[in-house]
Design an enzyme around this catalytic site. Structure first.
Site, short mmCIF file in Angstrom:
data_model
loop_
_atom_site.label_atom_id
_atom_site.label_comp_id
_atom_site.label_asym_id
_atom_site.label_seq_id
_atom_site.Cartn_x
_atom_site.Cartn_y
_atom_site.Cartn_z
N SER A 23 58.44 61.68 43.13
CA SER A 23 59.00 60.36 43.48
C SER A 23 60.53 60.30 43.44
O SER A 23 61.14 59.71 44.33
CB SER A 23 58.40 59.29 42.57
OG SER A 23 57.03 59.15 42.86
N LYS A 71 48.43 53.10 34.66
CA LYS A 71 48.26 52.22 35.83
C LYS A 71 47.43 50.96 35.56
O LYS A 71 47.59 49.96 36.24
CB LYS A 71 47.60 53.00 36.98
CG LYS A 71 48.55 53.99 37.64
CD LYS A 71 47.90 54.63 38.85
CE LYS A 71 48.86 55.60 39.52
NZ LYS A 71 48.37 56.07 40.81
N GLY A 131 34.05 61.27 44.93
CA GLY A 131 34.69 61.05 43.64
C GLY A 131 34.48 59.62 43.17
O GLY A 131 34.12 58.73 43.95
N ALA A 135 41.38 57.11 41.63
CA ALA A 135 41.79 57.17 43.04
C ALA A 135 40.64 56.71 43.94
O ALA A 135 40.85 55.92 44.87
CB ALA A 135 42.21 58.59 43.39
N LYS A 160 29.16 56.84 37.12
CA LYS A 160 30.53 56.39 37.45
C LYS A 160 30.58 55.84 38.88
O LYS A 160 31.27 54.86 39.14
CB LYS A 160 31.51 57.57 37.32
CG LYS A 160 31.85 57.92 35.89
CD LYS A 160 33.20 58.61 35.87
CE LYS A 160 33.25 59.70 34.84
NZ LYS A 160 34.34 60.65 35.07
N TYR A 235 47.56 67.08 48.23
CA TYR A 235 48.57 67.60 49.17
C TYR A 235 49.03 69.02 48.82
O TYR A 235 49.84 69.61 49.51
CB TYR A 235 49.77 66.65 49.27
CG TYR A 235 50.43 66.31 47.97
CD1 TYR A 235 51.37 67.15 47.40
CD2 TYR A 235 50.10 65.14 47.31
CE1 TYR A 235 51.97 66.84 46.19
CE2 TYR A 235 50.69 64.81 46.10
CZ TYR A 235 51.62 65.66 45.56
OH TYR A 235 52.20 65.34 44.36
N GLY A 256 47.07 64.73 51.61
CA GLY A 256 47.55 63.53 50.93
C GLY A 256 49.05 63.28 51.02
O GLY A 256 49.56 62.33 50.41
P1 ATR Z 1 41.81 60.30 39.47
O1 ATR Z 1 42.36 59.24 38.57
O2 ATR Z 1 42.82 61.16 40.15
O3 ATR Z 1 40.82 59.74 40.43
P2 ATR Z 1 39.81 61.18 37.57
O4 ATR Z 1 39.65 59.77 37.14
O5 ATR Z 1 39.94 62.24 36.54
O6 ATR Z 1 41.07 61.36 38.51
O7 ATR Z 1 38.59 61.54 38.54
C1 ATR Z 1 38.33 62.83 38.96
C2 ATR Z 1 37.14 62.87 39.93
O8 ATR Z 1 36.92 64.22 40.34
C3 ATR Z 1 35.84 62.38 39.34
O9 ATR Z 1 35.08 61.78 40.34
C4 ATR Z 1 35.18 63.71 38.89
O10 ATR Z 1 33.78 63.67 38.81
P3 ATR Z 1 33.02 63.16 37.47
O11 ATR Z 1 33.11 61.66 37.50
O12 ATR Z 1 31.64 63.66 37.59
O13 ATR Z 1 33.77 63.75 36.30
C5 ATR Z 1 35.57 64.60 40.02
N1 ATR Z 1 35.54 66.02 39.62
C6 ATR Z 1 36.44 66.66 38.85
N2 ATR Z 1 36.09 67.96 38.69
C7 ATR Z 1 34.92 68.13 39.39
C8 ATR Z 1 34.06 69.24 39.66
N3 ATR Z 1 34.32 70.46 39.17
N4 ATR Z 1 32.98 69.04 40.43
C9 ATR Z 1 32.70 67.82 40.94
N5 ATR Z 1 33.48 66.72 40.74
C10 ATR Z 1 34.58 66.88 39.97
#
Ligand code: ATR
Length: 292
Positions: A23, A71, A131, A135, A160, A235, A256
């Protein structure tokens, strides 16, 4: 080195960790291009966000970006909140006003602007969100505000995704813009049962992020036949495995970077009550493309 004097307006970003943020380079480049006397600095924050917000306000810091992990918690320190940011429950941009800081979510305003720029219209479309973190949640609200035919949230941990599903359904109900989208959830192993075509997919997990460039959250290659456009929020690398799979089956794929640029552009425009020229935005994007 820019000239800092008694009139220089101060902006910054708070987060922890903050050492890798792009940023400052984005905002300082914009100020330089625009000839605006401003400087933007990183602040590594501690967890006393009340003291932090008060300190920044009393020193007259004009605008602040907020990143992980503040946030959501910062919302309690604000004098007001943009309606979409309120629904999402997360802000990344604070604007100084007489009564205190006012909060926005320019991550989402930036993504909205990117979609417009790329001519991607979600209205009546089938959308998929990979996800269910912060985000993904923000993207789900943006999708819901665009009257798509459906929103499917796909996540490793189903509960989730279900939590976002419930909030999106409640939000869609409030919008009363005609038909609400169908909202449902799937696990990442279960995409074989997804049967819609011509879909727009938002990749909102951190799977595939450098240095794990050979990973992709959906391994089922048949899924990609259905994708007409895929937007990865990552990105780094510039082309993720998800993007490669989307392209291999004839879809358009985006990383991104544009969202990153536009979230900054939207914040800059909010802070300064201006519209940035396309030429300046292009310069910032090109500079970043070379540096990431
Ligand atoms: P952000 O705030 O950037 O969205 P986050 O809240 O940590 O980051 O969310 C990460 C996302 O990536 C989640 O959806 C996570 O899945 P889980 O809810 O099951 O934890 C997903 N994620 C991270 N590592 C993963 C992996 N190895 N396989 C599948 N999903 C993954």
């Amino acid at each position: 080195m820019r000239n800092i004097d008694g009139q220089t307006a101060v902006y910054g970003i708070i987060g922890n960790p903050i050492g890798h943020t792009l940023s400052p380079v984005i905002h300082n480049t914009i100020s330089e291009e625009m000839g605006i006397n401003a400087v933007y600095v990183p602040f590594r924050a501690n967890d006393d966000i009340t003291a932090m917000a008060k300190g920044l306000f009393s020193l007259g810091v004009k605008g602040i970006n907020v990143t992980v992990p503040y946030k959501t918690d910062i919302i309690g320190e604000l004098c007001g909140l943009d309606p979409l940011a309120k629904e999402i429950g997360a802000v990344n941009t604070l604007k100084y006003t007489k009564g205190g800081y006012y909060g926005y979510n320019t991550d989402i305003l930036g993504l909205d602007r990117e979609l417009e720029d790329e001519d991607i219209d979600l209205k009546g479309k089938d959308t998929v969100i990979l996800g269910a973190g912060g985000a993904a949640r923000a993207v789900a609200f943006l999708c819901a505000s665009k009257s798509p035919a459906s929103i499917t949230i796909v996540n490793r941990t189903k509960s989730k995704a279900q939590a976002i599903e419930a909030d999106i359904k409640a939000y869609s109900g409030k919008l009363a813009k005609g038909t609400s989208p169908v909202v449902n959830v799937l696990t990442t192993d279960d995409t074989g049962s997804y049967d819609r075509e011509d879909i727009i997919v938002f990749q909102c997990t951190n799977v595939g992020l450098s240095p794990n460039e050979n990973e992709c959250v959906i391994a089922d290659r048949g899924f990609y036949d259905r994708v007409s456009a895929g937007i990865d929020l990552i990105y780094r690398p510039a082309e993720t495995l998800f993007m490669k799979y989307v392209k291999e089956t004839g879809g358009r794929a985006y990383n991104g970077l544009k969202m990153l640029v536009y979230q900054a552009v939207c914040a800059y425009e909010i802070w300064n009550d201006i519209k940035l020229p396309e030429e300046v935005i292009r310069k910032v994007r090109e500079m970043l493309e070379q540096s990431v």
